[in-house]
Scaffold this motif. Structure first.
Motif, PDB file in Angstrom:
ATOM      1  N   LEU A   4     -17.542   0.256  -3.810  1.00  0.00           N
ATOM      2  CA  LEU A   4     -16.396   0.907  -3.177  1.00  0.00           C
ATOM      3  C   LEU A   4     -15.087   0.452  -3.820  1.00  0.00           C
ATOM      4  N   ASP A   5     -14.993  -0.830  -4.136  1.00  0.00           N
ATOM      5  CA  ASP A   5     -13.784  -1.340  -4.787  1.00  0.00           C
ATOM      6  C   ASP A   5     -13.591  -0.691  -6.162  1.00  0.00           C
ATOM      7  N   ILE A   6     -14.661  -0.530  -6.898  1.00  0.00           N
ATOM      8  CA  ILE A   6     -14.570   0.102  -8.221  1.00  0.00           C
ATOM      9  C   ILE A   6     -14.143   1.560  -8.082  1.00  0.00           C
ATOM     10  N   VAL A   7     -14.683   2.254  -7.089  1.00  0.00           N
ATOM     11  CA  VAL A   7     -14.294   3.648  -6.848  1.00  0.00           C
ATOM     12  C   VAL A   7     -12.818   3.720  -6.456  1.00  0.00           C
ATOM     13  N   LEU A   8     -12.367   2.791  -5.606  1.00  0.00           N
ATOM     14  CA  LEU A   8     -10.962   2.777  -5.190  1.00  0.00           C
ATOM     15  C   LEU A   8     -10.032   2.479  -6.367  1.00  0.00           C
ATOM     16  N   GLY A  37      -1.916   5.775  -4.832  1.00  0.00           N
ATOM     17  CA  GLY A  37      -2.620   4.759  -5.614  1.00  0.00           C
ATOM     18  C   GLY A  37      -2.380   3.366  -5.053  1.00  0.00           C
ATOM     19  N   LEU A  38      -1.143   3.125  -4.642  1.00  0.00           N
ATOM     20  CA  LEU A  38      -0.823   1.829  -4.026  1.00  0.00           C
ATOM     21  C   LEU A  38      -1.565   1.667  -2.703  1.00  0.00           C
ATOM     22  N   LEU A  39      -1.679   2.741  -1.950  1.00  0.00           N
ATOM     23  CA  LEU A  39      -2.429   2.705  -0.684  1.00  0.00           C
ATOM     24  C   LEU A  39      -3.888   2.329  -0.932  1.00  0.00           C
ATOM     25  N   ALA A  40      -4.460   2.851  -1.999  1.00  0.00           N
ATOM     26  CA  ALA A  40      -5.840   2.485  -2.325  1.00  0.00           C
ATOM     27  C   ALA A  40      -5.946   0.976  -2.548  1.00  0.00           C
ATOM     28  N   GLY A  41      -4.877   0.382  -3.108  1.00  0.00           N
ATOM     29  CA  GLY A  41      -4.865  -1.063  -3.320  1.00  0.00           C
ATOM     30  C   GLY A  41      -4.940  -1.864  -2.033  1.00  0.00           C
ATOM     31  N   HIS A  42      -4.548  -1.253  -0.929  1.00  0.00           N
ATOM     32  CA  HIS A  42      -4.634  -1.937   0.368  1.00  0.00           C
ATOM     33  C   HIS A  42      -6.086  -2.127   0.804  1.00  0.00           C
ATOM     34  N   LYS A  47      -8.084 -10.506  -4.252  1.00  0.00           N
ATOM     35  CA  LYS A  47      -7.559 -11.807  -3.833  1.00  0.00           C
ATOM     36  C   LYS A  47      -6.305 -11.620  -2.979  1.00  0.00           C
ATOM     37  N   ASP A  48      -5.471 -10.682  -3.368  1.00  0.00           N
ATOM     38  CA  ASP A  48      -4.215 -10.443  -2.662  1.00  0.00           C
ATOM     39  C   ASP A  48      -3.984  -8.935  -2.532  1.00  0.00           C
ATOM     40  N   PRO A  49      -4.656  -8.258  -1.575  1.00  0.00           N
ATOM     41  CA  PRO A  49      -4.499  -6.804  -1.465  1.00  0.00           C
ATOM     42  C   PRO A  49      -3.068  -6.423  -1.063  1.00  0.00           C
ATOM     43  N   VAL A  50      -2.722  -5.173  -1.312  1.00  0.00           N
ATOM     44  CA  VAL A  50      -1.398  -4.672  -0.960  1.00  0.00           C
ATOM     45  C   VAL A  50      -1.265  -4.699   0.559  1.00  0.00           C
ATOM     46  N   SER A  51      -0.216  -5.345   1.052  1.00  0.00           N
ATOM     47  CA  SER A  51      -0.041  -5.516   2.496  1.00  0.00           C
ATOM     48  C   SER A  51       0.643  -4.291   3.122  1.00  0.00           C
ATOM     49  N   PHE A 158       0.644  -2.749  -7.735  1.00  0.00           N
ATOM     50  CA  PHE A 158      -0.801  -2.527  -7.630  1.00  0.00           C
ATOM     51  C   PHE A 158      -1.566  -3.479  -8.568  1.00  0.00           C
ATOM     52  N   ILE A 159      -1.127  -3.565  -9.799  1.00  0.00           N
ATOM     53  CA  ILE A 159      -1.834  -4.427 -10.765  1.00  0.00           C
ATOM     54  C   ILE A 159      -1.765  -5.885 -10.331  1.00  0.00           C
ATOM     55  N   ARG A 160      -0.623  -6.320  -9.851  1.00  0.00           N
ATOM     56  CA  ARG A 160      -0.491  -7.705  -9.373  1.00  0.00           C
ATOM     57  C   ARG A 160      -1.417  -7.994  -8.205  1.00  0.00           C
ATOM     58  N   SER A 161      -1.667  -6.967  -7.378  1.00  0.00           N
ATOM     59  CA  SER A 161      -2.579  -7.193  -6.234  1.00  0.00           C
ATOM     60  C   SER A 161      -4.013  -7.407  -6.699  1.00  0.00           C
ATOM     61  N   LEU A 162      -4.338  -6.877  -7.877  1.00  0.00           N
ATOM     62  CA  LEU A 162      -5.703  -7.028  -8.405  1.00  0.00           C
ATOM     63  C   LEU A 162      -5.925  -8.362  -9.100  1.00  0.00           C
TER      64      LEU A 162
END
Length: 163
Positions: A4-8, A37-42, A47-51, A158-162
């Motif tokens: 699911l993470d890979i799909v997101l 796209g940023l919402l998908a990061g949530h 380690k640090d998902p988008v809050s 988004f990239i920083r959250s990954l």
């Protein structure tokens, strides 16, 4: 990371790609797609998902940028003494550039279209038409640049959250 993470991540990447293209091409909702796209990061187990506060702040920033982007062309048109024909010509110029597939024409198209529109409106005042076309081009570049900066900022978040 799970499937699911890979799909997101893939969906977010696609949203960012189309969103950044949409920041240049009229008709595509560039910033809303990037925000998606940023919402998908949530929802990614990183380690640090988008809050939620970051998502809310980003949404507010996107709305502000879109409002400013919609006000800039009319501001520059009024400042230059341009007409509705010049504004329409500018939009037609961008679309013609997009349909031609030439990157350079996407950026020159608004100027050429605004100039053509102003000349069709009043062929006698070439100096005014050129002046208005310059301002129309400036409005397009300003709005596009603002949207690209906002989209780039969302992508960095988004990239920083990954990582």
């Amino acid at each position: 990371m799970g499937v699911l993470d890979i799909v997101l991540i893939a969906a977010a990447g696609l949203l960012f790609l189309v969103g950044i293209i949409g920041c240049v091409i009229p008709g595509l909702p560039g910033l809303p797609l990037c925000w998606g796209g940023l919402l998908a990061g949530h929802f990614i187990h990183a380690k640090d998902p988008v809050s939620i506060p970051v998502l809310i702040a980003a949404a507010i920033a996107c709305v502000i940028v879109e409002v400013i982007n919609n006000l800039i062309p009319s501001y520059f048109t009024k400042k230059s003494g341009g007409t509705r024909a010049g504004s329409i010509g500018s939009i037609v110029g961008v679309l013609a550039g997009v349909l031609s597939g030439q990157i350079l024409l996407i950026f020159i198209g608004p100027f050429i279209g605004a100039l053509a529109g102003e000349l069709l409106n009043d062929l006698k005042d070439i100096k005014k038409a050129f002046h208005s076309a310059c301002y129309s081009f400036l409005g397009f570049i300003t709005g596009t640049g603002l949207k690209l900066i906002a989209a780039g900022t969302l992508l960095v978040i988004f990239i920083r959250s990954l990582l």
